[in-house]
Design a protein around this motif. Structure first.
Motif, short mmCIF file in Angstrom:
data_model
loop_
_atom_site.label_atom_id
_atom_site.label_comp_id
_atom_site.label_asym_id
_atom_site.label_seq_id
_atom_site.Cartn_x
_atom_site.Cartn_y
_atom_site.Cartn_z
N ASN A 148 6.34 -3.02 11.78
CA ASN A 148 6.85 -2.82 13.14
C ASN A 148 5.71 -2.67 14.13
O ASN A 148 5.92 -2.40 15.31
N LEU A 149 4.47 -2.82 13.62
CA LEU A 149 3.24 -2.76 14.40
C LEU A 149 3.06 -1.42 15.11
O LEU A 149 2.69 -1.34 16.28
N GLU A 150 3.32 -0.36 14.33
CA GLU A 150 3.12 1.00 14.81
C GLU A 150 2.74 1.89 13.63
O GLU A 150 3.00 1.56 12.48
N TRP A 151 2.10 2.99 13.95
CA TRP A 151 1.77 3.99 12.92
C TRP A 151 3.02 4.82 12.66
O TRP A 151 3.62 5.34 13.60
N ALA A 152 3.40 4.92 11.39
CA ALA A 152 4.61 5.67 11.03
C ALA A 152 4.36 6.46 9.75
O ALA A 152 3.53 6.08 8.91
N ARG A 153 5.10 7.52 9.61
CA ARG A 153 4.97 8.42 8.46
C ARG A 153 5.09 7.63 7.15
O ARG A 153 5.91 6.73 7.03
N THR A 154 4.25 8.00 6.19
CA THR A 154 4.26 7.33 4.88
C THR A 154 3.99 8.33 3.77
O THR A 154 3.36 9.36 3.98
N ASP A 155 4.45 7.97 2.58
CA ASP A 155 4.14 8.77 1.40
C ASP A 155 3.26 7.98 0.43
O ASP A 155 3.12 8.35 -0.73
N LEU A 156 2.63 6.90 0.91
CA LEU A 156 1.82 6.05 0.03
C LEU A 156 0.73 6.82 -0.69
O LEU A 156 0.53 6.62 -1.90
N MET A 157 0.01 7.67 0.00
CA MET A 157 -1.08 8.41 -0.65
C MET A 157 -0.53 9.34 -1.74
O MET A 157 -1.12 9.46 -2.81
N ASN A 158 0.60 9.96 -1.48
CA ASN A 158 1.23 10.82 -2.49
C ASN A 158 1.67 9.99 -3.69
O ASN A 158 1.50 10.41 -4.83
N ARG A 159 2.24 8.82 -3.43
CA ARG A 159 2.71 7.96 -4.52
C ARG A 159 1.54 7.53 -5.41
O ARG A 159 1.67 7.46 -6.63
N ILE A 160 0.40 7.28 -4.81
CA ILE A 160 -0.79 6.92 -5.59
C ILE A 160 -1.25 8.12 -6.40
O ILE A 160 -1.54 8.02 -7.60
N GLU A 161 -1.32 9.28 -5.75
CA GLU A 161 -1.75 10.51 -6.43
C GLU A 161 -0.86 10.83 -7.62
O GLU A 161 -1.33 11.28 -8.67
N TRP A 162 0.44 10.60 -7.48
CA TRP A 162 1.40 10.91 -8.53
C TRP A 162 1.49 9.81 -9.59
O TRP A 162 2.24 9.92 -10.55
N GLY A 163 0.73 8.71 -9.40
CA GLY A 163 0.74 7.61 -10.36
C GLY A 163 1.91 6.67 -10.22
O GLY A 163 2.17 5.86 -11.11
N ARG A 164 2.64 6.74 -9.12
CA ARG A 164 3.80 5.87 -8.91
C ARG A 164 3.40 4.53 -8.32
O ARG A 164 4.13 3.55 -8.48
N ASP A 165 2.29 4.46 -7.64
CA ASP A 165 1.74 3.21 -7.11
C ASP A 165 0.29 3.11 -7.56
O ASP A 165 -0.39 4.13 -7.73
N ASP A 166 -0.17 1.90 -7.76
CA ASP A 166 -1.51 1.70 -8.30
C ASP A 166 -2.35 0.86 -7.33
O ASP A 166 -2.34 -0.37 -7.41
N TYR A 167 -3.01 1.54 -6.42
CA TYR A 167 -3.91 0.89 -5.47
C TYR A 167 -5.26 1.58 -5.52
O TYR A 167 -5.32 2.80 -5.71
N GLU A 168 -6.31 0.80 -5.31
CA GLU A 168 -7.62 1.40 -5.10
C GLU A 168 -7.63 1.92 -3.66
O GLU A 168 -7.17 1.24 -2.74
N VAL A 169 -8.11 3.12 -3.46
CA VAL A 169 -8.16 3.75 -2.14
C VAL A 169 -9.62 3.78 -1.69
O VAL A 169 -10.46 4.38 -2.35
N VAL A 170 -9.89 3.11 -0.55
CA VAL A 170 -11.25 3.01 -0.04
C VAL A 170 -11.28 3.54 1.39
O VAL A 170 -10.53 3.03 2.25
N GLU A 171 -12.12 4.53 1.65
CA GLU A 171 -12.23 5.03 3.01
C GLU A 171 -12.87 3.97 3.90
O GLU A 171 -13.83 3.31 3.49
N ILE A 172 -12.30 3.78 5.10
CA ILE A 172 -12.80 2.79 6.05
C ILE A 172 -13.00 3.45 7.41
O ILE A 172 -12.55 4.58 7.63
#
Length: 86
Positions: free
Chosen positions: A37-61
Motif C-alpha cells: 500500500n506504499l506506507e509503513w504499517a505495523r508488522t510482526d515479521l521480526m517476531n515471526r523470524i525470532e519464533w522460527g515461523r519465517d526464515d529470512y536473513e535479517v541485515v541492518e541497513i
C-alpha cells in the motif's frame, strides 16, 4: 523529539540486499514494514523470524537504503498493477 529508527532488510532465498523481500523499521511504538500500500504499517515479521515461523536473513541497513526500498516497492506495485490491468 524525532524517533530514531533502525532499519532491517529481510532476505530470503531468491532475494538480494539490493532487492530484499521486505524492509522493517524498529524503534517506534511497534515494528513496521513498508507495504504494498506504499506506507509503513505495523508488522510482526521480526517476531515471526525470532519464533522460527519465517526464515529470512535479517541485515541492518541505513535509512537511505530503506528509502531506496520504498522506491523499489513502488516499482513492484506499478509492475503488478500494469500486468493485472489496474
Amino acid at each position: 523529539m524525532a524517533r530514531k529508527y533502525r532499519y532491517y532488510a529481510l532476505i530470503g532465498v531468491p532475494d538480494t540486499l539490493d532487492d530484499p523481500h521486505a524492509v522493517v523499521r524498529v524503534g517506534g511504538e511497534f515494528d513496521e514494514s513498508f507495504t504494498t500500500n506504499l506506507e509503513w504499517a505495523r508488522t510482526d515479521l521480526m517476531n515471526r523470524i525470532e519464533w522460527g515461523r519465517d526464515d529470512y536473513e535479517v541485515v541492518e541497513i541505513s535509512e537511505k537504503d530503506a528509502k531506496r526500498f520504498e522506491k523499489t516497492q513502488a516499482r513492484r506495485v506499478a509492475e503488478v498493477r500494469k500486468r493485472d490491468g489496474y
